[in-house]
Design an enzyme around this catalytic site. Sequence first.
Site: not given
Ligand code: 5GP
Ligand code: MG
Length: 173
Positions: A41-42, A96-97, A100, A128, A149-150, A156, A162
């Site tokens: 949803k992000g 993507e939001d 990470d 990040k 964490f944001v 969310d 959100r």
């Molecule tokens: P990745 O697979 O790159 O580790 O994950 C990315 C997903 O993890 C993002 O789409 C999000 O849902 C979640 N995520 C990673 N860091 C953050 C953060 O700082 N805040 C929030 N709300 N979600 C995060």
């Molecule tokens: Mg996400």
Amino acid sequence: MKRSNEPLIDAAAIQQRVAALAAEISTDFAGQDVVVLPVLKGGVFFGVDLARAMTVPVQLDFIRARSYEGDRSTGRVEFSIEPTVPLRGKTVLIVEDILDTGRTASAIVERLLESEPEAVELCVLLDKPAGRVVPMSPRFVGFEIENNFVVGYGLDYNEQYRQLSAIYTLEER
Ligand code: 5GP
Ligand code: MG
């Protein structure tokens, strides 16, 4: 846990960056059949603002990816919503939001390549780089941030925050 009072990135800075990215994407993708694909949803808030600011015609669709609970180390991702717009021959822009570890985005890219698009590109609002496990370098990045964490603008914490127009850090208390 509560959000910070002061934004890390305020609404005006976000919208200014969205406009700049939309202009850059519109130039780069001119003449191509573009599908803007926010990740639910992000990625929806960012993706829709971005699409609205783009000057090339686009199609809009959505994908929803979820990491298997308790199985994050394998990076297995399941898709509960998949695009219905045909992707063959299209330039697919994943929105993507936040990036990470890179596991979610790399699984989405792999899944989309099965549909034989012309190209798959990644646009993330926040990056990040310190968290990266799977090597992924998005073509379009809004802002690079520290490993905090944001929340806000789609992001969310337990489905809260959100709808905020700015990005905040999450604080103990
Ligand atoms: P990745 O697979 O790159 O580790 O994950 C990315 C997903 O993890 C993002 O789409 C999000 O849902 C979640 N995520 C990673 N860091 C953050 C953060 O700082 N805040 C929030 N709300 N979600 C995060
Ligand atoms: Mg996400």
